[in-house]
Structure formats: structure tokens, C-alpha cells
Write an enzyme that holds these catalytic residues in place. Structure first.
Site, PDB file in Angstrom:
ATOM      1  CD  GLN A 187      -2.330   1.181   2.861  1.00 20.28           C
ATOM      2  OE1 GLN A 187      -1.619   0.862   3.814  1.00 20.28           O
ATOM      3  NE2 GLN A 187      -3.557   1.578   3.032  1.00 20.28           N
ATOM      4  CB  SER A 216       3.534  -3.083   5.413  1.00 23.23           C
ATOM      5  OG  SER A 216       3.262  -2.194   6.448  1.00 23.23           O
ATOM      6  CB  SER A 223       2.274   6.851   4.703  1.00 25.17           C
ATOM      7  OG  SER A 223       1.176   6.272   5.328  1.00 25.17           O
ATOM      8  CD  GLU A 270      -2.763  10.030  19.525  1.00 30.79           C
ATOM      9  OE1 GLU A 270      -2.519   9.395  18.479  1.00 30.79           O
ATOM     10  OE2 GLU A 270      -2.184   9.789  20.600  1.00 30.79           O
ATOM     11  CD  GLU A 296      -4.477   0.670   6.673  1.00 33.61           C
ATOM     12  OE1 GLU A 296      -4.869   1.750   6.194  1.00 33.61           O
ATOM     13  OE2 GLU A 296      -3.279   0.371   6.756  1.00 33.61           O
TER      14      GLU A 296
HETATM   15  C1  LIG Z   1       3.602  -0.898  11.327  1.00 29.57           C
HETATM   16  C2  LIG Z   1       3.152   0.145  10.362  1.00 29.57           C
HETATM   17  C3  LIG Z   1       2.868  -0.225   9.077  1.00 29.57           C
HETATM   18  C4  LIG Z   1       2.475   0.735   8.149  1.00 29.57           C
HETATM   19  N1  LIG Z   1       2.244   0.322   6.873  1.00 29.57           N
HETATM   20  C5  LIG Z   1       1.902   1.243   5.951  1.00 29.57           C
HETATM   21  C6  LIG Z   1       1.722   0.843   4.585  1.00 29.57           C
HETATM   22  O1  LIG Z   1       1.854  -0.333   4.222  1.00 29.57           O
HETATM   23  N2  LIG Z   1       1.419   1.788   3.680  1.00 29.57           N
HETATM   24  C7  LIG Z   1       1.255   3.098   4.026  1.00 29.57           C
HETATM   25  O2  LIG Z   1       0.939   3.897   3.145  1.00 29.57           O
HETATM   26  N3  LIG Z   1       1.442   3.530   5.315  1.00 29.57           N
HETATM   27  C8  LIG Z   1       1.768   2.628   6.277  1.00 29.57           C
HETATM   28  N4  LIG Z   1       1.973   3.027   7.578  1.00 29.57           N
HETATM   29  C9  LIG Z   1       1.908   4.455   7.896  1.00 29.57           C
HETATM   30  C10 LIG Z   1       0.721   4.865   8.758  1.00 29.57           C
HETATM   31  O3  LIG Z   1      -0.466   4.877   7.992  1.00 29.57           O
HETATM   32  C11 LIG Z   1       1.047   6.254   9.336  1.00 29.57           C
HETATM   33  O4  LIG Z   1       2.176   6.089  10.186  1.00 29.57           O
HETATM   34  C12 LIG Z   1      -0.105   6.831  10.126  1.00 29.57           C
HETATM   35  O5  LIG Z   1      -1.178   7.150   9.279  1.00 29.57           O
HETATM   36  C13 LIG Z   1       0.327   8.096  10.905  1.00 29.57           C
HETATM   37  O6  LIG Z   1       0.962   9.002  10.059  1.00 29.57           O
HETATM   38  P1  LIG Z   1       2.400   9.619  10.433  1.00 29.57           P
HETATM   39  O7  LIG Z   1       3.300   8.509  10.790  1.00 29.57           O
HETATM   40  O8  LIG Z   1       2.783  10.527   9.325  1.00 29.57           O
HETATM   41  O9  LIG Z   1       2.127  10.451  11.757  1.00 29.57           O
HETATM   42  P2  LIG Z   1       1.533  11.917  11.844  1.00 29.57           P
HETATM   43  O10 LIG Z   1       0.290  11.996  11.039  1.00 29.57           O
HETATM   44  O11 LIG Z   1       2.600  12.914  11.547  1.00 29.57           O
HETATM   45  O12 LIG Z   1       1.133  12.006  13.381  1.00 29.57           O
HETATM   46  C14 LIG Z   1       2.076  12.385  14.399  1.00 29.57           C
HETATM   47  C15 LIG Z   1       1.305  12.481  15.708  1.00 29.57           C
HETATM   48  O13 LIG Z   1       0.319  13.551  15.622  1.00 29.57           O
HETATM   49  C16 LIG Z   1      -0.973  13.036  15.927  1.00 29.57           C
HETATM   50  N5  LIG Z   1      -1.984  13.665  15.078  1.00 29.57           N
HETATM   51  C17 LIG Z   1      -1.882  13.864  13.733  1.00 29.57           C
HETATM   52  N6  LIG Z   1      -3.009  14.455  13.281  1.00 29.57           N
HETATM   53  C18 LIG Z   1      -3.833  14.591  14.344  1.00 29.57           C
HETATM   54  C19 LIG Z   1      -5.133  15.115  14.526  1.00 29.57           C
HETATM   55  N7  LIG Z   1      -5.817  15.607  13.489  1.00 29.57           N
HETATM   56  N8  LIG Z   1      -5.673  15.112  15.753  1.00 29.57           N
HETATM   57  C20 LIG Z   1      -4.984  14.600  16.813  1.00 29.57           C
HETATM   58  N9  LIG Z   1      -3.731  14.085  16.713  1.00 29.57           N
HETATM   59  C21 LIG Z   1      -3.171  14.086  15.506  1.00 29.57           C
HETATM   60  C22 LIG Z   1      -0.883  11.541  15.634  1.00 29.57           C
HETATM   61  O14 LIG Z   1      -1.873  10.831  16.365  1.00 29.57           O
HETATM   62  C23 LIG Z   1       0.525  11.227  16.056  1.00 29.57           C
HETATM   63  O15 LIG Z   1       0.585  11.020  17.452  1.00 29.57           O
HETATM   64  C24 LIG Z   1       2.358   2.098   8.528  1.00 29.57           C
HETATM   65  C25 LIG Z   1       2.643   2.481   9.850  1.00 29.57           C
HETATM   66  C26 LIG Z   1       3.037   1.519  10.757  1.00 29.57           C
HETATM   67  C27 LIG Z   1       3.334   1.962  12.164  1.00 29.57           C
END
Ligand SMILES: Cc1cc2nc3c(=O)[nH]c(=O)nc-3n(C[C@H](O)[C@H](O)[C@H](O)COP(=O)(O)OP(=O)(O)OC[C@H]3O[C@@H](n4cnc5c(N)ncnc54)[C@H](O)[C@@H]3O)c2cc1C
Length: 415
Positions: free
Chosen positions: A143, A178, A146, A384, A261
Site C-alpha cells: 500500500q 509494509s 503514506s 488520536e 484497513e
Molecule cells: C507498522 C506500520 C505499518 C504501516 N504500513 C503502511 C503501509 O503499508 N502503507 C502506508 O501507506 N502507510 C503505512 N503506515 C503508515 C501509517 O499509515 C502512518 O504512520 C499513520 O497514518 C500516521 O501518520 P504519520 O506517521 O505521518 O504520523 P503523523 O500523522 O505525523 O502524526 C504524528 C502524531 O500527531 C498526531 N496527530 C496527527 N493528526 C492529528 C489530529 N488531526 N488530531 C490529533 N492528533 C493528531 C498523531 O496521532 C501522532 O501522534 C504504517 C505504519 C506503521 C506503524
């Protein structure tokens, strides 16, 4: 109380007989889980490359067996290789499978994400070409959503796709992808109209992961495994008929994938359970401590509540009474909180030994699970973000304020 009276804790006669069939099939083809390091299905966490490769091979073999014997995609239409049964049948199958040492591992996630999306939005040709090999485990997917500047706010993504004749040319970077290193195909969202507001100018593609211009760089996690990757796309050419849904309408398609998902994660098999925590408490001689017993009771209670939540959703599916169905965000957050409590407790029970990567059991199982809890808490939407969903969609609270929803994407402030 009103709900308790309304939820069926018993199978219908049809589901009870189906459950017996499932058990007979599983008894014939898999061993019961022992809950220790001898279970191969626990090895999705393996840091040894050979064990990890063996795990993937067994996942593919298990999925192929399910497919060949008519147990894959129970709720998928028959024309895509499924059995055309109800979602309740799939729930029953998953409930029974949890007791056995067998899993399709990473393939299950791809089926849950890509399958429903292509069934709803894919063209007849795309459905024909991709769904059956996805279900049989012959082809695997990743996928590509991100990006370094787009996670929770996924619609802010910056990867660009520009039309060139019968192809699209894609440039950008994805992250946290992933299993990209093992994938044959990816589902990709890219920006096709930067002048439109962020949700409006996106398009959803199928991309062949062996296309020239795709570079996959594994990211090694704290546990020492590379579960996910960075993916760089440089002038990657995608045929125009690989667009899923309409050009610039990719957000609608993406929402289908994201809905699948969070429910997939909350229904996922668990490497650890109450029995495993209890075994650790016994091994460490902690079962007489009243505070430990209280926490063990909480683990057991959470497990029971999760099972009841599953039954409630099963009733909703079986009876068509949608008002009983629990919001996916509630399930996902309860699942991940229960997981965190369980694994933190197990490490604490081990005392100072819990700080060692290889504990007295010699396999570092709890240490891995403890670090891995964050994968579930962040992946598929953070806790969150799911709380925001519950506030807005279940409790009817005002929408979170946003300053850039209506602004053309290329005029928004981005990180
Ligand atoms: C094990 C794992 C597998 C994954 N696999 C995939 C994959 O296969 N393909 C893919 O595309 N992505 C994948 N991801 C990515 C995942 O979808 C993102 O990590 C997730 O959506 C959070 O985005 P970010 O890491 O950019 O954090 P951010 O969005 O930058 O968030 C940082 C912090 O701010 C908080 N925050 C952000 N916005 C808000 C809001 N509006 N209100 C309150 N709090 C908020 C969050 O809760 C978090 O604590 C994976 C992640 C993990 C951990």
C-alpha cells in the site's frame, strides 16, 4: 442492557454446522497452537532472515491450500475465486483459526485492503486480472499511501502523476510501506491536479512493483526487522488503464481502502493472548501477588470483551441490523489498548529479566511484542485520529477545524 438482550451469543444452526466443518478442516491441516516458540505462525516477528523467509513461504503455502480447498475468501463472490458466503461465515472461520498454528500473515492484509477496493471501484478487466491471484496468494501487494509529509493528513500527499499519452509518469516518495520488498503490485495514490483542493486532485493507481524507476529501501525497526520500507518513484510509467475509479476521484477509492484497513487490524489474529501472559506469570512465580492477579483479570476481561464485540458485529452482519455494528475506530482502539496492556504487563512480570532482549525463555517474545505494540497503535490510523473519528462520526461532535480544506493544494502550507 438493551444491546445485551439483542446480541446472539449462539450460532444459528447453519453457522453451528459450518463451524463444525471448519474445525474438521483445520484439524486435518494444522496443529493446535501451543502458544510458545514452537508455533511457526508466531514467526512473523522473526529477526532471523531464514526464519522470516520460512514464515513467508508457509504463509503462501497456507493461503494456497485455503484457496484450493475452497476456504479462501469465504465472503468473496464466486466469480473472483471466493465462496459467496456471508461475512458471518468468514468471522466464524477466523474465530476457529485463532486456535491453530496457521496463518496467511502478510497476505491477509493485502486481501483485506485491495480486495474490497477493486470489487467496488475496479474495472471489470482489473477485477478479472488481479482478484483471483490475490486470493490464491500467488501475487502479493503493498500500500503506497503514506509520505514523509502526509500520514494522518493523507490527502496532503505530494507524489505527482502527470499524463503522457497512454501512460502516467509518477515522481515522489512513499514511506512506511509494509512488505514492499516482497510485493508484486502496489496500490498507489498520487496527485494529478495540484490546482484542486487537496482531496479533489488525487488519482488511485495499480503499479507493478517491478517497473523501472521504483527503488525500495528497507527501514529497520527497533525490533531489528525491516517490516516496512521507503519507496522512491522516479519517472515510473503506469499504463492509463491502471487507474482505479476516475482520474482526480482517487479520494473516494482511498476511503474504501482505509475503512477496510481499520476493521482488518481490529480483527487481526493476535500473537499473544491471556494464556501466554498467565504462562509467563507462572514461570516468574508471580501468580500469588494480588495486584498481579488483578491485572491478569483485566487481560482476561479485555479478551472476553473483544470476543463479545466480535459477536455483536457478527450479529449485525447476520441479521442486517446495522444499528448493532460497532464503529471500526472503537474496535481498533480497544484492540490496540488491550494489546498494549497485555504486553506491558508480561514484560513487567519478568522483572529485571524483561530488560534483556533474550529473556529466560530465550526467544525475546515479549520484548518483541512490547516494541511492536506501536505498529498497531500507529498503523491504519493513529489512536488520536480514531478518537477524532469517534467524536465526529459516532458522538456527532463538531468537525475538527481545518484551514486548508477548500484551498488549492499548491497554495497550502506543507511540511
Ligand atoms: C507498522 C506500520 C505499518 C504501516 N504500513 C503502511 C503501509 O503499508 N502503507 C502506508 O501507506 N502507510 C503505512 N503506515 C503508515 C501509517 O499509515 C502512518 O504512520 C499513520 O497514518 C500516521 O501518520 P504519520 O506517521 O505521518 O504520523 P503523523 O500523522 O505525523 O502524526 C504524528 C502524531 O500527531 C498526531 N496527530 C496527527 N493528526 C492529528 C489530529 N488531526 N488530531 C490529533 N492528533 C493528531 C498523531 O496521532 C501522532 O501522534 C504504517 C505504519 C506503521 C506503524
Amino acid at each position: 442492557m438493551a444491546y445485551a438482550a439483542a446480541v446472539d451469543f449462539e450460532d444459528t444452526p447453519e453457522l453451528a454446522s459450518f463451524r463444525a466443518e471448519v474445525r474438521a478442516f483445520l484439524d486435518e491441516h494444522a496443529a493446535l497452537r501451543r502458544g510458545d516458540g514452537s508455533d511457526w505462525s508466531r514467526n512473523g516477528a522473526a529477526t532471523d532472515p531464514e526464519v522470516a523467509a520460512d514464515f513467508r513461504r508457509r504463509c503462501v503455502a497456507w493461503q494456497r491450500l485455503l484457496f484450493e480447498q475452497g476456504w479462501a475468501g469465504l465472503a468473496w463472490p464466486e466469480r473472483f475465486g471466493g465462496r459467496g458466503l456471508s461475512a458471518a461465515h468468514q468471522i466464524v472461520f477466523n474465530q476457529e483459526l485463532a486456535a491453530y498454528d496457521a496463518t496467511a500473515g502478510f497476505l491477509t492484509a493485502a486481501q483485506a485492503l485491495v480486495g474490497p477496493t477493486l470489487m467496488v471501484h475496479g474495472s471489470a478487466e482489473q477485477q478479472q486480472r488481479y482478484l483471483t491471484p490475490l486470493l490464491s496468494g500467488e501475487e502479493s501487494w503493498c500500500q503506497l499511501f503514506s509520505e514523509p509529509g502526509a500520514g494522518s493528513d493523507l490527502a496532503a500527499l505530494a507524489t505527482r502523476a502527470v499524463r503522457d499519452g497512454d501512460e502516467w509518469v509518477v515522481n515522489g516518495q512513499k514511506v512506511w510501506t509494509s512488505s514492499a520488498q516482497h510485493a508484486d503490485f502496489g496500490i498507489l495514490i498520487a496527485r494529478t491536479d495540484p490546482d484542486a483542493p487537496k482531496h479533489a486532485g488525487l488519482t488511485y493507481f495499480i503499479v507493478d512493483m517491478r517497473s523501472p524507476g521504483i527503488e525500495v529501501r528497507p527501514l529497520v525497526q527497533a525490533q531489528g526487522v525491516a517490516h516496512f520500507n521507503e519507496v522512491f518513484l522516479s519517472d515510473v510509467r503506469i499504463p492509463a488503464d491502471h487507474v482505479v475509479g476516475d482520474v482526480d476521484e482517487g479520494w473516494k477509492v482511498t476511503r474504501t481502502t482505509l475503512r477496510s484497513e481499520s476493521s482488518m487490524i481490529s480483527g487481526a489474529g493476535q500473537a499473544s493472548n491471556f494464556e501466554a501472559v498467565l504462562a509467563t506469570a507462572r514461570r516468574c512465580g508471580r501468580t500469588d501477588d494480588p495486584l498481579v492477579r488483578q491485572e491478569l483479570a483485566r487481560v482476561a476481561t479485555n479478551e472476553r470483551v473483544l470476543r463479545w464485540m466480535g459477536w455483536r458485529n457478527q450479529t449485525a452482519v447476520m441479521t442486517g441490523r446495522r444499528e448493532l455494528a460497532l464503529h471500526g475506530s472503537l474496535l481498533k482502539n480497544f484492540f490496540t489498548r488491550a494489546l498494549s496492556h497485555r504486553v506491558d504487563l508480561a514484560v513487567a512480570l519478568e522483572g529485571p529479566e524483561g530488560m534483556l532482549w533474550l529473556d529466560a525463555e530465550g526467544e525475546g517474545f515479549w520484548q518483541y511484542q512490547c516494541l511492536n505494540q506501536f505498529a498497531s497503535r500507529i498503523g491504519g490510523g493513529t489512536e488520536e485520529v480514531h478518537r477524532n473519528n469517534l467524536g465526529e462520526q459516532a458522538l456527532g461532535l463538531p468537525r475538527e477545524p481545518s484551514t486548508d480544506r477548500e484551498v488549492p493544494w499548491n497554495q497550502t502550507v506543507r511540511s
